[in-house]
Design a protein around this motif. Structure first.
Motif, mmCIF file in Angstrom:
data_model
loop_
_atom_site.group_PDB
_atom_site.id
_atom_site.type_symbol
_atom_site.label_atom_id
_atom_site.label_comp_id
_atom_site.label_asym_id
_atom_site.label_seq_id
_atom_site.Cartn_x
_atom_site.Cartn_y
_atom_site.Cartn_z
ATOM 1 N N ARG A 34 -36.470 -16.098 -19.132
ATOM 2 C CA ARG A 34 -37.578 -16.376 -18.209
ATOM 3 C C ARG A 34 -37.892 -15.210 -17.279
ATOM 4 N NH1 ARG A 34 -40.736 -20.794 -16.792
ATOM 5 N NH2 ARG A 34 -39.599 -22.110 -18.266
ATOM 6 N N PRO A 61 -40.494 -19.352 -23.073
ATOM 7 C CA PRO A 61 -39.446 -18.978 -22.119
ATOM 8 C C PRO A 61 -38.091 -19.459 -22.613
ATOM 9 C CG PRO A 61 -40.599 -20.920 -21.321
ATOM 10 C CD PRO A 61 -41.306 -20.489 -22.585
ATOM 11 N N ASP A 117 -34.418 -20.544 -21.318
ATOM 12 C CA ASP A 117 -33.815 -20.989 -20.068
ATOM 13 C C ASP A 117 -32.396 -21.483 -20.276
ATOM 14 O OD1 ASP A 117 -36.119 -20.815 -18.144
ATOM 15 O OD2 ASP A 117 -37.027 -22.160 -19.610
ATOM 16 N N CYS A 156 -37.798 -27.048 -17.091
ATOM 17 C CA CYS A 156 -37.152 -26.040 -17.938
ATOM 18 C C CYS A 156 -36.577 -24.896 -17.103
ATOM 19 C CB CYS A 156 -38.149 -25.478 -18.948
ATOM 20 S SG CYS A 156 -38.654 -26.633 -20.224
ATOM 21 N N ALA A 157 -37.241 -24.566 -16.008
ATOM 22 C CA ALA A 157 -36.883 -23.377 -15.230
ATOM 23 C C ALA A 157 -35.791 -23.625 -14.194
ATOM 24 C CB ALA A 157 -38.134 -22.831 -14.537
ATOM 25 N N LYS A 184 -32.543 -23.933 -14.402
ATOM 26 C CA LYS A 184 -31.305 -23.162 -14.554
ATOM 27 C C LYS A 184 -31.604 -21.806 -15.177
ATOM 28 C CE LYS A 184 -28.171 -27.121 -14.951
ATOM 29 N NZ LYS A 184 -27.389 -26.814 -13.737
ATOM 30 N N ASP A 185 -30.965 -20.768 -14.652
ATOM 31 C CA ASP A 185 -31.229 -19.421 -15.122
ATOM 32 C C ASP A 185 -30.576 -19.165 -16.481
ATOM 33 O OD1 ASP A 185 -30.428 -16.251 -15.056
ATOM 34 O OD2 ASP A 185 -32.321 -16.654 -14.043
ATOM 35 N N PHE A 186 -31.278 -18.462 -17.323
ATOM 36 C CA PHE A 186 -30.800 -18.114 -18.660
ATOM 37 C C PHE A 186 -29.437 -17.424 -18.624
ATOM 38 C CE2 PHE A 186 -30.611 -14.843 -22.037
ATOM 39 C CZ PHE A 186 -30.739 -15.632 -23.168
ATOM 40 N N CYS A 191 -28.078 -22.282 -23.626
ATOM 41 C CA CYS A 191 -29.452 -21.946 -23.280
ATOM 42 C C CYS A 191 -30.330 -22.155 -24.509
ATOM 43 C CB CYS A 191 -29.536 -20.491 -22.812
ATOM 44 S SG CYS A 191 -29.204 -19.335 -24.167
#
Length: 271
Positions: A55, A116, A118, A181-182, A184-186, A192
């Protein structure tokens, strides 16, 4: 290659060079990754390109492409277009015209799908639980924006038409999906993936499988894909080395019309 595949390959080549120049990370996904490994290019009957970006890179791409004009343009869930309801981005070729069979009969050009990537959790149990809420929201969005489709059962088409009567705001649903979806950070999660992809929970996998973007031959160009291709493709397809039967070797897209020599922007100017 078909003429459509050649134009898509030109787009993919441009995209790869753009990401190299701007130092953006990406992976080809799904059938594009399968094509790169099994066919060294397009699956013969395929007519799309799927790309995933962490993302952070996905957001940078939007900023960079919105600051320029040219043959290829980007639309995202944040684009102020009344008929754009995808929970991911698309890069369009403005020298072509394609009409997709959705409720809104979206007229743009041929495209690359940009998803994206994620984070979703640190255990498979946590990931499955978190994914359920995203799946519910995304299913509602798809039902709200789906078009009548030939070949789909009468009951399913009736269901699509009836669901449109439910007072849900599609744009609000779209942003709810994207926000979910956003969360949690990748780079912070063990698990993921592409959380709005066609394969659902099968697109959720250990981040190490995607790993460091790795170069593959794709027709006459190079593209980046998963570091562990066999594991990635097994997650998605199971026995990915086996060719499907003849009757299933066909595109899954539902296009109303396509013109590879006419710009969809001409119609906008005339209006």
């Amino acid at each position: 290659m078909t003429e459509l595949q050649q134009k898509l390959l030109n787009m993919l080549s441009w995209f790869h060079d753009f990401c190299e120049t701007e130092k953006l990370n990406y992976y080809v996904l799904g059938g594009t990754m399968l094509g790169a490994v099994r066919h060294k290019g397009f699956i013969p009957w395929d007519d799309d390109i799927d790309i995933g970006m962490p993302r952070e890179d996905y957001k940078k791409l939007a900023l960079l492409m919105n600051a320029q004009t040219g043959k290829y343009i980007l639309e995202t869930p944040d684009t102020n277009k009344p008929d754009f309801y995808y929970p991911f981005s698309k890069i369009y070729d403005t020298e072509t015209t394609l009409v997709e069979n959705t409720k809104y009969k979206i007229k743009r050009g041929i495209y690359l799908d940009i998803f994206p990537l994620d984070g979703i959790g640190n255990t498979i149990e946590e990931s499955k639980k978190n994914f359920q809420q995203i799946k519910k929201l995304n299913n509602l969005l798809m039902l709200k924006t789906a078009g009548y489709r030939k070949g789909r059962s009468f009951i399913k088409n009736c269901g699509v038409m009836l669901f449109r009567l439910i007072p849900l705001n599609a744009k609000k649903l779209l942003h709810k999906v994207d926000d979910a979806c956003a969360k949690k950070d990748f780079s912070d999660c063990i698990y993921c993936g592409n959380l709005v992809g066609n394969w659902g929970i099968r697109e959720v996998m250990p981040r190490e499988i995607l790993g460091t973007p790795t170069l593959y031959n794709f027709e006459n160009i190079k593209v980046y894909g998963a570091e562990k291709p066999e594991q990635y493709l097994t997650y998605l397809y199971g026995n990915w080395q086996k060719m499907p039967p003849e009757e299933k070797r066909k595109t899954h897209h539902d296009f109303i019309s396509i013109d590879l020599s006419k710009s969809f922007l001409k119609d906008e100017v005339q209006r």
